[in-house]
Design a protein around this motif. Structure first.
Motif, PDB file in Angstrom:
ATOM      1  N   GLU A 189       0.809  -1.221   0.000  1.00  0.00           N
ATOM      2  CA  GLU A 189       0.000   0.000   0.000  1.00  0.00           C
ATOM      3  C   GLU A 189       0.843   1.272   0.000  1.00  0.00           C
ATOM      4  O   GLU A 189       0.319   2.369  -0.192  1.00  0.00           O
ATOM      5  N   LEU A 190       2.152   1.140   0.186  1.00  0.00           N
ATOM      6  CA  LEU A 190       3.008   2.324   0.196  1.00  0.00           C
ATOM      7  C   LEU A 190       3.194   2.917  -1.198  1.00  0.00           C
ATOM      8  O   LEU A 190       3.528   4.098  -1.339  1.00  0.00           O
ATOM      9  N   LEU A 191       3.009   2.106  -2.226  1.00  0.00           N
ATOM     10  CA  LEU A 191       3.161   2.566  -3.611  1.00  0.00           C
ATOM     11  C   LEU A 191       2.260   1.698  -4.476  1.00  0.00           C
ATOM     12  O   LEU A 191       2.571   0.530  -4.726  1.00  0.00           O
ATOM     13  N   LYS A 223      12.978   5.278   2.754  1.00  0.00           N
ATOM     14  CA  LYS A 223      13.759   4.534   3.750  1.00  0.00           C
ATOM     15  C   LYS A 223      13.990   3.093   3.321  1.00  0.00           C
ATOM     16  O   LYS A 223      15.112   2.570   3.424  1.00  0.00           O
ATOM     17  N   TYR A 224      12.951   2.447   2.838  1.00  0.00           N
ATOM     18  CA  TYR A 224      13.095   1.068   2.379  1.00  0.00           C
ATOM     19  C   TYR A 224      14.021   0.984   1.169  1.00  0.00           C
ATOM     20  O   TYR A 224      14.824   0.051   1.042  1.00  0.00           O
ATOM     21  N   ARG A 258      18.395  11.750  -4.330  1.00  0.00           N
ATOM     22  CA  ARG A 258      18.816  11.539  -2.936  1.00  0.00           C
ATOM     23  C   ARG A 258      18.916  10.046  -2.602  1.00  0.00           C
ATOM     24  O   ARG A 258      19.770   9.640  -1.815  1.00  0.00           O
ATOM     25  N   ILE A 259      18.052   9.227  -3.208  1.00  0.00           N
ATOM     26  CA  ILE A 259      18.158   7.776  -3.011  1.00  0.00           C
ATOM     27  C   ILE A 259      19.453   7.258  -3.620  1.00  0.00           C
ATOM     28  O   ILE A 259      20.156   6.425  -3.031  1.00  0.00           O
ATOM     29  N   VAL A 310      23.630  -3.264 -11.654  1.00  0.00           N
ATOM     30  CA  VAL A 310      22.334  -2.616 -11.879  1.00  0.00           C
ATOM     31  C   VAL A 310      21.466  -2.946 -10.678  1.00  0.00           C
ATOM     32  O   VAL A 310      21.446  -4.084 -10.197  1.00  0.00           O
ATOM     33  N   THR A 311      20.760  -1.944 -10.159  1.00  0.00           N
ATOM     34  CA  THR A 311      19.984  -2.151  -8.940  1.00  0.00           C
ATOM     35  C   THR A 311      18.735  -1.289  -8.961  1.00  0.00           C
ATOM     36  O   THR A 311      18.753  -0.162  -9.478  1.00  0.00           O
ATOM     37  N   ALA A 312      17.640  -1.834  -8.432  1.00  0.00           N
ATOM     38  CA  ALA A 312      16.359  -1.131  -8.509  1.00  0.00           C
ATOM     39  C   ALA A 312      15.495  -1.456  -7.301  1.00  0.00           C
ATOM     40  O   ALA A 312      15.719  -2.431  -6.577  1.00  0.00           O
ATOM     41  N   PHE A 313      14.478  -0.631  -7.122  1.00  0.00           N
ATOM     42  CA  PHE A 313      13.513  -0.766  -6.044  1.00  0.00           C
ATOM     43  C   PHE A 313      12.186  -0.239  -6.550  1.00  0.00           C
ATOM     44  O   PHE A 313      12.159   0.745  -7.287  1.00  0.00           O
ATOM     45  N   GLY A 314      11.091  -0.892  -6.212  1.00  0.00           N
ATOM     46  CA  GLY A 314       9.808  -0.432  -6.734  1.00  0.00           C
ATOM     47  C   GLY A 314       8.624  -0.930  -5.934  1.00  0.00           C
ATOM     48  O   GLY A 314       8.775  -1.567  -4.881  1.00  0.00           O
TER      49      GLY A 314
END
Length: 328
Positions: A189-191, A223-224, A258-259, A310-314
């Motif tokens: 639910e955060l995104l 933060k995550y 900033r991330i 290569v790195t990602a977050f979603g």
């Protein structure tokens, strides 16, 4: 042992540029506010005739041309997207038809902004397992059509675009050497885009309640993201038997400057080793890494033998990283 080498790459971004000055006229924000908090100055917006499928096909075709291949050489087509043209058929089937890849097995993968790394992992594993010889991996999103341009928390961040790579089987230890994928349960639910699926199918009420637009709790996601991208990058580096100082280049998902800076600090690497183009494209979700990869190559930042992360977050919340040995 069989490895999955990157032999072709391509990208596409729409012509229309939406600047921070343009957004100042649409929502309560300012260029200074956006740049300070995100690093974004402008982003690309798909034209009315452009879709996830059409943009993905253009990037895919460019990648094939770079690899010196035709569409009939592809036996696996993986498209990472969270914004397909429709629920079915898949975006991969749309791209397959557009480029004429009639021999390819097409499939979609949805891991939101981490999607390209997931699709890369699928392509690499198919090749390493012997089920594929040539995989076409596409990351593409048209998030501008799922943004509420009265919500400054989201509409300032995202743009549209597509990127693609070709993976081919090789006996040389190059290409995808290490992978790390994961997600954090209970954080969906955060995104999210809550409307349009089986839980909240389209009705007058879901439209009136803006359920078909993206929502995000930015501080929690931040933060995550920093923790996950840093830890996941460190893991693939270690799994490949390397140290952070061995890394020539990091191509991070372009979500927020900033991330990226915080991830560099977590890995104790200088920002000079990080690809950054968020100022020109914003967050293009699953397209951001392959777009940045294409630009890094054009700028001469990728050399044979280089170790590349290569790195990602979603949304999910998902994360994904890969350690590549550049061989092209």
């Amino acid at each position: 042992m069989t490895y999955a080498a990157i032999t072709g790459w391509g990208m596409y971004v729409p012509e229309r540029v939406l600047t921070n000055a343009d957004l100042e006229k649409m929502v309560d924000t300012s260029d200074e506010w956006i740049v300070t908090r995100t690093g974004i100055r402008e982003r690309r917006i798909a034209a009315p005739h452009e879709t996830t499928g059409s943009m993905g096909a253009l990037a895919a075709q460019q990648a094939l041309e770079r690899a010196g291949l035709g569409s009939q050489d592809v036996d696996l087509l993986v498209v990472a997207t969270s914004t397909p043209d429709q629920l079915m058929p898949s975006a991969a089937c749309v791209v397959q038809t557009a480029i004429g890849a009639t021999r390819a097995g097409p499939m979609d993968v949805n891991a939101a902004c981490s999607g390209f790394v997931y699709a890369l992992a699928i392509g690499a594993q198919f090749i390493q397992g012997g089920a594929s010889r040539t995989a076409l991996v596409v990351g593409v999103d048209t998030l501008s059509r799922f943004l509420n341009y009265q919500d400054r928390n989201t509409c300032i961040l995202f743009g549209d675009g597509a990127g693609a790579v070709v993976l081919q089987a090789t006996s040389q230890p190059t290409g995808v050497l290490a992978l790390d994928l994961g997600a954090i349960p209970g954080t969906g639910e955060l995104l999210e885009i809550p409307g349009g699926g089986a839980a909240h199918p389209a009705t007058p009420e879901t439209v009136a309640n803006n359920l078909h637009y993206m929502t995000m709790q930015g501080r929690e996601v931040f933060k995550y993201a920093v923790r996950a991208m840093g830890d996941s990058s460190a893991k693939v580096i270690a799994d490949a038997g390397l140290l952070p100082e061995d890394i020539a280049l990091v191509i991070p998902h372009q979500a927020n400057l900033r991330i990226i800076e915080a991830t560099a600090k977590r890995l104790d690497l200088p920002m000079e080793k990080f690809c950054v183009n968020i100022d020109r494209y914003g967050n293009t979700s699953s397209a951001s890494i392959p777009i940045a990869l294409c630009e890094a190559h054009a700028e001469g930042r990728l050399r044979p033998g280089d170790a590349v992360v290569v790195t990602a977050f979603g949304g999910g919340l998902t994360w994904g990283s890969a350690l590549l040995k550049w061989g092209a």
